[in-house]
Design an enzyme around this catalytic site. Structure first.
Site, PDB file in Angstrom:
ATOM      1  N   GLY A  18       0.832  -1.208   0.000  1.00 27.92           N
ATOM      2  CA  GLY A  18       0.000   0.000   0.000  1.00 27.92           C
ATOM      3  C   GLY A  18       0.863   1.254   0.000  1.00 27.92           C
ATOM      4  O   GLY A  18       0.491   2.270   0.587  1.00 27.92           O
ATOM      5  N   ASP A  68      -2.097  -7.275  -4.768  1.00 28.49           N
ATOM      6  CA  ASP A  68      -3.294  -7.310  -3.924  1.00 28.49           C
ATOM      7  C   ASP A  68      -2.907  -8.222  -2.764  1.00 28.49           C
ATOM      8  O   ASP A  68      -2.642  -9.419  -2.974  1.00 28.49           O
ATOM      9  CB  ASP A  68      -4.478  -7.881  -4.722  1.00 28.49           C
ATOM     10  CG  ASP A  68      -5.718  -8.074  -3.852  1.00 28.49           C
ATOM     11  OD1 ASP A  68      -5.609  -7.956  -2.606  1.00 28.49           O
ATOM     12  OD2 ASP A  68      -6.784  -8.359  -4.415  1.00 28.49           O
ATOM     13  N   VAL A  69      -2.872  -7.675  -1.547  1.00 31.29           N
ATOM     14  CA  VAL A  69      -2.348  -8.449  -0.417  1.00 31.29           C
ATOM     15  C   VAL A  69      -3.197  -9.684  -0.101  1.00 31.29           C
ATOM     16  O   VAL A  69      -2.749 -10.559   0.640  1.00 31.29           O
ATOM     17  CB  VAL A  69      -2.195  -7.584   0.865  1.00 31.29           C
ATOM     18  CG1 VAL A  69      -1.127  -6.532   0.698  1.00 31.29           C
ATOM     19  CG2 VAL A  69      -3.528  -6.980   1.300  1.00 31.29           C
ATOM     20  N   ASN A  95       1.481  -2.285   5.390  1.00 30.52           N
ATOM     21  CA  ASN A  95       0.739  -1.028   5.566  1.00 30.52           C
ATOM     22  C   ASN A  95      -0.625  -1.021   4.882  1.00 30.52           C
ATOM     23  O   ASN A  95      -1.532  -0.317   5.323  1.00 30.52           O
ATOM     24  CB  ASN A  95       1.618   0.117   5.016  1.00 30.52           C
ATOM     25  CG  ASN A  95       0.831   1.382   4.781  1.00 30.52           C
ATOM     26  OD1 ASN A  95       0.525   2.119   5.717  1.00 30.52           O
ATOM     27  ND2 ASN A  95       0.467   1.641   3.524  1.00 30.52           N
ATOM     28  N   TYR A 161     -13.004  -3.140  11.214  1.00 39.15           N
ATOM     29  CA  TYR A 161     -11.677  -2.505  11.182  1.00 39.15           C
ATOM     30  C   TYR A 161     -10.968  -2.681  12.524  1.00 39.15           C
ATOM     31  O   TYR A 161      -9.819  -3.122  12.581  1.00 39.15           O
ATOM     32  CB  TYR A 161     -11.855  -1.017  10.851  1.00 39.15           C
ATOM     33  CG  TYR A 161     -10.564  -0.237  10.754  1.00 39.15           C
ATOM     34  CD1 TYR A 161      -9.840  -0.205   9.564  1.00 39.15           C
ATOM     35  CD2 TYR A 161     -10.062   0.480  11.847  1.00 39.15           C
ATOM     36  CE1 TYR A 161      -8.661   0.512   9.460  1.00 39.15           C
ATOM     37  CE2 TYR A 161      -8.885   1.193  11.758  1.00 39.15           C
ATOM     38  CZ  TYR A 161      -8.187   1.218  10.553  1.00 39.15           C
ATOM     39  OH  TYR A 161      -7.014   1.929  10.457  1.00 39.15           O
ATOM     40  N   LYS A 165      -7.529  -4.779  13.265  1.00 36.08           N
ATOM     41  CA  LYS A 165      -6.309  -4.113  13.758  1.00 36.08           C
ATOM     42  C   LYS A 165      -5.880  -4.675  15.119  1.00 36.08           C
ATOM     43  O   LYS A 165      -4.688  -4.708  15.429  1.00 36.08           O
ATOM     44  CB  LYS A 165      -6.530  -2.603  13.831  1.00 36.08           C
ATOM     45  CG  LYS A 165      -6.701  -1.945  12.460  1.00 36.08           C
ATOM     46  CD  LYS A 165      -5.469  -2.115  11.603  1.00 36.08           C
ATOM     47  CE  LYS A 165      -5.568  -1.404  10.260  1.00 36.08           C
ATOM     48  NZ  LYS A 165      -4.344  -1.506   9.462  1.00 36.08           N
TER      49      LYS A 165
END
Ligand code: NAP
Length: 256
Positions: A18, A68-69, A95, A161, A165
């Site tokens: 990213g 694309d991760v 990232n 999200y 994280k």
């Protein structure tokens, strides 16, 4: 050792996922300024090429790779390309990440899976593939970009999200423990709110912005450059005895 030597990344090869814009771009430029050659791995290939040119203009080597991760093929191809081009991988900055806002009671499973796939499984996939190279090198620095919201909840419809994280912080600890024997340091950075494309829309809401500033001891939101020092520290020999740690870069938000 002199600080200039301790933080020197000359001869190191870093991958920033990213890295085409936002925090990733600033991280990539900071690594280059510290001497590293940098791979910009992003879905946004044309923006990635612009960052490659900026880094080459500084006199460092750079490479843009489409990634694309969440794609096992992309991740494998990236590792092969970087290994063939540079012969080694010293630093991985995980990232790439996305946000998706929706009330928890209405959160679509498809959106939940997209967030967790990119923000958590993507970190694992890239780390696993690059980690194999670092294990053979018996050396490596992995830095995962988590978030302040990986440590606390929030009322803004960000359950996916925040969970992803939080997962990144424990993945960091788990891999630090598992890979310490290979001399691989795995650490995380947890930024508070920083102005980028990801947050720009929400920060246009003055009430939201003021609330953040009010609750932050340093009385401002973050700039992308606020991450640079921690990235260089965790990428360099200065942090050789630090692993499994998460550095909060949040203006003190989390300590009150
Ligand atoms: P950003 O401006 O949206 O940049 C993220 C970059 O990652 C974009 O270039 C994006 O491309 C790319 N990306 C998205 N999905 C990808 C995928 N599947 N594979 C490869 N690349 C992908 O976001 P940012 O604010 O710089 O955030 C960077 C990281 O910091 C994220 O992990 C974010 O969660 C974390 N973070 C940000 C803040 C903040 O306040 N900004 C705070 C805490 C943590 P597209 O534009 O095509 O999606």
């Amino acid at each position: 050792m002199k600080p200039s030597v301790l933080f020197d990344l000359s001869g190191s090869v870093a991958i920033v996922t990213g890295g085409a814009r936002g925090l990733g771009k600033i991280i990539a430029l900071a690594l280059a300024d510290a001497g590293a050659d940098v791979v910009i791995a992003d879905i946004l290939t044309s923006l990635a090429e612009d960052v490659v040119k900026e880094i080459e203009a500084r006199g460092n080597r750079a490479l843009g790779v489409k990634l694309d991760v969440t794609s096992v093929n992309d991740v494998q191809e990236m590792v092969e390309k970087v290994s063939n081009h540079f012969g080694r991988i010293d630093i991985l900055i995980n990232n790439a990440g996305i946000q998706c806002i929706s009330a928890a009671e209405d959160f679509a499973l498809e959106d939940w899976n997209r967030v967790v796939n990119i923000n958590l499984s993507g970190v694992f996939l890239c780390t696993q593939a690059v980690g194999k190279i670092m294990i053979t090198q018996k050396k490596g620095k992995i830095i995962n970009i988590s978030s302040l919201f990986g440590t606390i909840g929030s009322p803004h419809g960000a359950a996916a999200y925040n969970s992803s994280k939080g997962g990144v912080i424990n993945l960091t600890k788990s891999l630090a423990v598992e890979w310490g024997k290979y001399n691989i340091n795995v650490n995380a950075i947890a930024p508070g709110i920083i102005e980028t494309e990801l947050t720009r829309k929400r920060l246009e809401d003055k009430e939201y912005l003021d609330l953040w500033i009010d609750r932050t001891p340093l009385e401002r939101i973050g700039k992308p450059e606020d991450l640079s020092g921690a990235v260089i520290y965790l990428s360099s020999g200065a942090s050789d005895f630090v692993t499994g740690h998460t550095i909060m870069i949040d203006g003190g938000y989390s300590v009150q």
